[in-house]
Design a protein around this motif. Structure first.
Motif, PDB file in Angstrom:
ATOM      1  N   GLU A 170       3.259   7.481   8.975  1.00  0.00           N
ATOM      2  CA  GLU A 170       4.357   6.835   9.701  1.00  0.00           C
ATOM      3  C   GLU A 170       5.202   6.025   8.740  1.00  0.00           C
ATOM      4  O   GLU A 170       4.713   5.619   7.678  1.00  0.00           O
ATOM      5  CB  GLU A 170       3.807   5.935  10.821  1.00  0.00           C
ATOM      6  CG  GLU A 170       3.677   6.692  12.135  1.00  0.00           C
ATOM      7  CD  GLU A 170       3.184   5.852  13.294  1.00  0.00           C
ATOM      8  OE1 GLU A 170       3.325   4.615  13.251  1.00  0.00           O
ATOM      9  OE2 GLU A 170       2.639   6.456  14.236  1.00  0.00           O
ATOM     10  N   VAL A 171       6.449   5.790   9.150  1.00  0.00           N
ATOM     11  CA  VAL A 171       7.370   5.068   8.261  1.00  0.00           C
ATOM     12  C   VAL A 171       6.970   3.605   8.104  1.00  0.00           C
ATOM     13  O   VAL A 171       6.292   3.030   8.965  1.00  0.00           O
ATOM     14  CB  VAL A 171       8.845   5.141   8.762  1.00  0.00           C
ATOM     15  CG1 VAL A 171       9.398   6.545   8.589  1.00  0.00           C
ATOM     16  CG2 VAL A 171       8.951   4.664  10.188  1.00  0.00           C
ATOM     17  N   ASP A 172       7.391   3.042   6.974  1.00  0.00           N
ATOM     18  CA  ASP A 172       7.209   1.619   6.672  1.00  0.00           C
ATOM     19  C   ASP A 172       5.750   1.181   6.570  1.00  0.00           C
ATOM     20  O   ASP A 172       5.395   0.061   6.943  1.00  0.00           O
ATOM     21  CB  ASP A 172       7.956   0.732   7.701  1.00  0.00           C
ATOM     22  CG  ASP A 172       9.465   0.934   7.627  1.00  0.00           C
ATOM     23  OD1 ASP A 172       9.962   1.245   6.523  1.00  0.00           O
ATOM     24  OD2 ASP A 172      10.135   0.798   8.670  1.00  0.00           O
ATOM     25  N   ILE A 173       4.905   2.089   6.081  1.00  0.00           N
ATOM     26  CA  ILE A 173       3.516   1.751   5.771  1.00  0.00           C
ATOM     27  C   ILE A 173       3.327   2.149   4.299  1.00  0.00           C
ATOM     28  O   ILE A 173       3.801   3.212   3.887  1.00  0.00           O
ATOM     29  CB  ILE A 173       2.525   2.551   6.659  1.00  0.00           C
ATOM     30  CG1 ILE A 173       2.714   2.175   8.135  1.00  0.00           C
ATOM     31  CG2 ILE A 173       1.084   2.319   6.227  1.00  0.00           C
ATOM     32  CD1 ILE A 173       1.877   2.993   9.104  1.00  0.00           C
ATOM     33  N   PRO A 174       2.659   1.320   3.486  1.00  0.00           N
ATOM     34  CA  PRO A 174       2.430   1.706   2.081  1.00  0.00           C
ATOM     35  C   PRO A 174       1.567   2.974   2.000  1.00  0.00           C
ATOM     36  O   PRO A 174       0.607   3.119   2.762  1.00  0.00           O
ATOM     37  CB  PRO A 174       1.690   0.507   1.483  1.00  0.00           C
ATOM     38  CG  PRO A 174       1.884  -0.617   2.450  1.00  0.00           C
ATOM     39  CD  PRO A 174       2.101   0.002   3.799  1.00  0.00           C
TER      40      PRO A 174
ATOM     41  N   THR B  85      -1.023   3.082  -5.235  1.00  0.00           N
ATOM     42  CA  THR B  85       0.091   2.963  -4.288  1.00  0.00           C
ATOM     43  C   THR B  85       1.256   3.806  -4.787  1.00  0.00           C
ATOM     44  O   THR B  85       1.699   3.661  -5.918  1.00  0.00           O
ATOM     45  CB  THR B  85       0.510   1.489  -4.125  1.00  0.00           C
ATOM     46  OG1 THR B  85      -0.638   0.747  -3.692  1.00  0.00           O
ATOM     47  CG2 THR B  85       1.612   1.342  -3.087  1.00  0.00           C
TER      48      THR B  85
ATOM     49  N   HIS C 195       6.982   5.656  -1.435  1.00  0.00           N
ATOM     50  CA  HIS C 195       7.370   6.642  -0.423  1.00  0.00           C
ATOM     51  C   HIS C 195       7.796   5.879   0.833  1.00  0.00           C
ATOM     52  O   HIS C 195       7.415   4.730   1.014  1.00  0.00           O
ATOM     53  CB  HIS C 195       6.188   7.575  -0.112  1.00  0.00           C
ATOM     54  CG  HIS C 195       6.562   8.803   0.670  1.00  0.00           C
ATOM     55  ND1 HIS C 195       7.636   9.578   0.356  1.00  0.00           N
ATOM     56  CD2 HIS C 195       5.988   9.380   1.760  1.00  0.00           C
ATOM     57  CE1 HIS C 195       7.715  10.588   1.224  1.00  0.00           C
ATOM     58  NE2 HIS C 195       6.726  10.484   2.086  1.00  0.00           N
ATOM     59  N   ASP C 196       8.559   6.526   1.713  1.00  0.00           N
ATOM     60  CA  ASP C 196       9.015   5.832   2.926  1.00  0.00           C
ATOM     61  C   ASP C 196       7.985   5.881   4.053  1.00  0.00           C
ATOM     62  O   ASP C 196       8.150   5.240   5.085  1.00  0.00           O
ATOM     63  CB  ASP C 196      10.364   6.406   3.401  1.00  0.00           C
ATOM     64  CG  ASP C 196      10.283   7.883   3.758  1.00  0.00           C
ATOM     65  OD1 ASP C 196       9.334   8.560   3.284  1.00  0.00           O
ATOM     66  OD2 ASP C 196      11.150   8.376   4.500  1.00  0.00           O
ATOM     67  N   LYS C 197       6.902   6.675   3.859  1.00  0.00           N
ATOM     68  CA  LYS C 197       5.853   6.762   4.883  1.00  0.00           C
ATOM     69  C   LYS C 197       4.493   6.475   4.257  1.00  0.00           C
ATOM     70  O   LYS C 197       4.284   6.717   3.065  1.00  0.00           O
ATOM     71  CB  LYS C 197       5.792   8.176   5.460  1.00  0.00           C
ATOM     72  CG  LYS C 197       6.927   8.560   6.377  1.00  0.00           C
ATOM     73  CD  LYS C 197       6.688   9.979   6.877  1.00  0.00           C
ATOM     74  CE  LYS C 197       7.817  10.451   7.774  1.00  0.00           C
ATOM     75  NZ  LYS C 197       7.617  11.859   8.158  1.00  0.00           N
TER      76      LYS C 197
END
Ligand code: MG
Length: 159
Positions: free
Chosen positions: A16-20, A27, A30-32
């Motif tokens: 999902e978006v906004d999760i490292p 790490t 990425h955007d997901k």
């Protein structure tokens, strides 16, 4: 006679978006990222299950229940460290790891060296005994739609 054991582990996580995005303790920009109780490191979770399986020690969910607040957002390297301790307590050491990760995006090849190095430090083995292959799923299924990642790991331990 050498006491040599093989274990296999599998894990998958939803993206999902906004999760490292954390893969193999590294790490990745990425955007997901992976939805999970922990940091969602599917590669390390599959590796933990492979090692626990090899040692006949049940599975990651038994040792680190996902309803236990202790493990909320935990760095999965710490779980792997605990698993290695359990392996050592049974007088085994990790011998070899062969991992395959399915992820459509981003390209993880540039991070493979760092992932192997990171795992080698926790497992206390040479990085050359750790293989990490990264593949897309050729745009098929949930991996192909960038909805999730899958990890498969075979590990051997020796006494
Ligand atoms: Mg998992």
């Amino acid at each position: 006679m050498i006491d040599f054991r093989i274990g296999f582990g599998y894990d998958s996580h939803r993206l999902e978006v906004d999760i490292p995005l954390v893969i193999g303790g590294v790490t990745i920009p990425h955007d997901k990222g992976c939805v999970a109780h922990s940091d969602g490191d599917a590669l390390i979770h599959a590796l933990c299950d492979a090692l626990l399986g090899a040692a006949g020690l049940e599975d990651i969910g038994t040792h680190f229940p996902d309803n236990d607040p202790t493990f909320h957002k935990i760095n999965s390297k710490l779980l792997l460290f605990q698993v290695v301790k359990l392996i050592h307590q049974k007088k085994y050491r990790v011998h070899q790891v062969d991992a395959t990760l399915l992820i459509e995006k981003p390209k993880l090849q540039p991070f493979v060296h760092h992932i192997r190095q990171t795992l080698a430090e926790v497992l206390e083995i040479d990085k050359n005994a750790i293989a990490v292959k990264v593949k897309t799923n050729e745009k098929m299924g949930f991996v192909g739609r960038e909805e999730g990642v899958v990890a498969y790991v075979v590990a051997t331990i020796v006494k």
